[in-house]
Motif scaffolding. Structure first.
Motif, PDB file in Angstrom:
ATOM      1  N   VAL A  83      -0.417   8.226  13.014  1.00 44.61           N
ATOM      2  CA  VAL A  83       0.812   8.416  12.236  1.00 44.61           C
ATOM      3  C   VAL A  83       0.455   8.384  10.755  1.00 44.61           C
ATOM      4  O   VAL A  83      -0.185   7.449  10.279  1.00 44.61           O
ATOM      5  N   ASN A  84       0.879   9.430  10.045  1.00 43.17           N
ATOM      6  CA  ASN A  84       0.662   9.537   8.612  1.00 43.17           C
ATOM      7  C   ASN A  84       1.873   8.948   7.894  1.00 43.17           C
ATOM      8  O   ASN A  84       2.986   9.456   8.017  1.00 43.17           O
ATOM      9  N   LEU A  85       1.658   7.875   7.158  1.00 40.27           N
ATOM     10  CA  LEU A  85       2.713   7.245   6.369  1.00 40.27           C
ATOM     11  C   LEU A  85       2.569   7.683   4.916  1.00 40.27           C
ATOM     12  O   LEU A  85       1.482   7.624   4.350  1.00 40.27           O
ATOM     13  N   LYS A  86       3.666   8.112   4.336  1.00 40.28           N
ATOM     14  CA  LYS A  86       3.700   8.483   2.928  1.00 40.28           C
ATOM     15  C   LYS A  86       4.754   7.617   2.251  1.00 40.28           C
ATOM     16  O   LYS A  86       5.909   7.618   2.671  1.00 40.28           O
ATOM     17  N   LEU A  87       4.353   6.890   1.231  1.00 45.43           N
ATOM     18  CA  LEU A  87       5.270   5.983   0.558  1.00 45.43           C
ATOM     19  C   LEU A  87       6.500   6.707   0.035  1.00 45.43           C
ATOM     20  O   LEU A  87       7.600   6.161   0.045  1.00 45.43           O
ATOM     21  N   ASP A  88       6.335   7.950  -0.410  1.00 46.05           N
ATOM     22  CA  ASP A  88       7.451   8.739  -0.929  1.00 46.05           C
ATOM     23  C   ASP A  88       8.528   8.955   0.130  1.00 46.05           C
ATOM     24  O   ASP A  88       9.703   9.065  -0.179  1.00 46.05           O
ATOM     25  N   LYS A  89       8.106   9.061   1.379  1.00 45.84           N
ATOM     26  CA  LYS A  89       9.036   9.374   2.461  1.00 45.84           C
ATOM     27  C   LYS A  89       9.593   8.147   3.165  1.00 45.84           C
ATOM     28  O   LYS A  89      10.686   8.199   3.713  1.00 45.84           O
ATOM     29  N   CYS A  90       8.830   7.064   3.194  1.00 45.57           N
ATOM     30  CA  CYS A  90       9.241   5.944   4.049  1.00 45.57           C
ATOM     31  C   CYS A  90       9.945   4.819   3.312  1.00 45.57           C
ATOM     32  O   CYS A  90      10.393   3.873   3.944  1.00 45.57           O
ATOM     33  N   GLY A  91      10.031   4.886   2.000  1.00 46.35           N
ATOM     34  CA  GLY A  91      10.770   3.861   1.280  1.00 46.35           C
ATOM     35  C   GLY A  91       9.924   2.910   0.454  1.00 46.35           C
ATOM     36  O   GLY A  91      10.406   1.869   0.033  1.00 46.35           O
ATOM     37  N   GLY A  92       8.666   3.239   0.235  1.00 47.64           N
ATOM     38  CA  GLY A  92       7.831   2.426  -0.638  1.00 47.64           C
ATOM     39  C   GLY A  92       6.808   1.581   0.098  1.00 47.64           C
ATOM     40  O   GLY A  92       6.698   1.608   1.330  1.00 47.64           O
ATOM     41  N   LEU A  93       6.065   0.815  -0.669  1.00 46.32           N
ATOM     42  CA  LEU A  93       4.934   0.049  -0.145  1.00 46.32           C
ATOM     43  C   LEU A  93       5.360  -1.003   0.870  1.00 46.32           C
ATOM     44  O   LEU A  93       4.757  -1.115   1.945  1.00 46.32           O
ATOM     45  N   THR A  94       6.378  -1.784   0.582  1.00 45.23           N
ATOM     46  CA  THR A  94       6.792  -2.847   1.502  1.00 45.23           C
ATOM     47  C   THR A  94       7.192  -2.268   2.851  1.00 45.23           C
ATOM     48  O   THR A  94       6.767  -2.759   3.902  1.00 45.23           O
TER      49      THR A  94
END
Length: 175
Positions: A83-94
């Motif tokens: 799974v590719n997580l992108k901070l821009d899409k998922c709501g930030g680092l936390t």
């Protein structure tokens, strides 16, 4: 094929960006295998990827757009390996750190990716990258001009300059 001819030792991934049909996928898998491609990202559009549940793909598959939030995880876990997580899409680092834990608990590998953006956007993703199996943080490369105190890419490593972190130390992570 041109990249592989020049650099046969490098890991190679292909991002189809939801653009393939099933026929194109079936035709491309042997070609990608022959070229030693180690990952294929999001070959089908969201909702058109259910066919992956019935395919034994020899190349690890990465979900990008198909994973928006935890509700997508059961289907993604049946279809993908990464799974590719992108901070821009998922709501930030936390939020990304929380999602990464859930993805890993589901038995999948975790990847951090990015959109085109400055080094300021890459810095928190760099932190998530320390926990990931795959890191693709090349967003600033595509900009005509980055921030003055930007990240640097050298010998396959992403270096965060001290000015980004507000101290004199330097951190490095594999790309």
């Amino acid at each position: 094929a041109a990249i592989r001819a020049v650099r046969p030792e490098l890991p190679l991934a292909v991002d189809a960006n939801q653009g393939w049909s099933r026929a194109h996928f079936d035709a491309m898998i042997p070609v990608l295998q022959q070229l030693g491609v180690g990952m294929l990202e999001q070959p089908f559009a969201i909702g058109a990827d259910a066919c992956l549940e019935h395919i034994d793909c020899p190349i690890p598959l990465a979900a990008d757009e198909s994973f928006q939030d935890l509700g997508d995880l059961p289907a993604v876990a049946r279809r993908y390996d990464i799974v590719n997580l992108k901070l821009d899409k998922c709501g930030g680092l936390t939020r990304a750190l929380d999602l990464a834990a859930h993805v890993r608990d589901a038995g999948l590998s975790v990847m951090v990716g990015c959109m085109a953006g400055t080094s300021l956007a890459i810095a928190p993703a760099f932190l998530l990258g320390q926990l990931c199996d795959h890191v693709d943080l090349d967003g600033p490369i595509f900009l005509a001009r980055d921030r003055e105190a930007g990240v640097a890419y050298t010998d396959g490593l992403l270096h965060c300059k001290p000015q980004i972190w507000g101290h004199a130390g330097t951190l490095a992570s594999p790309l």
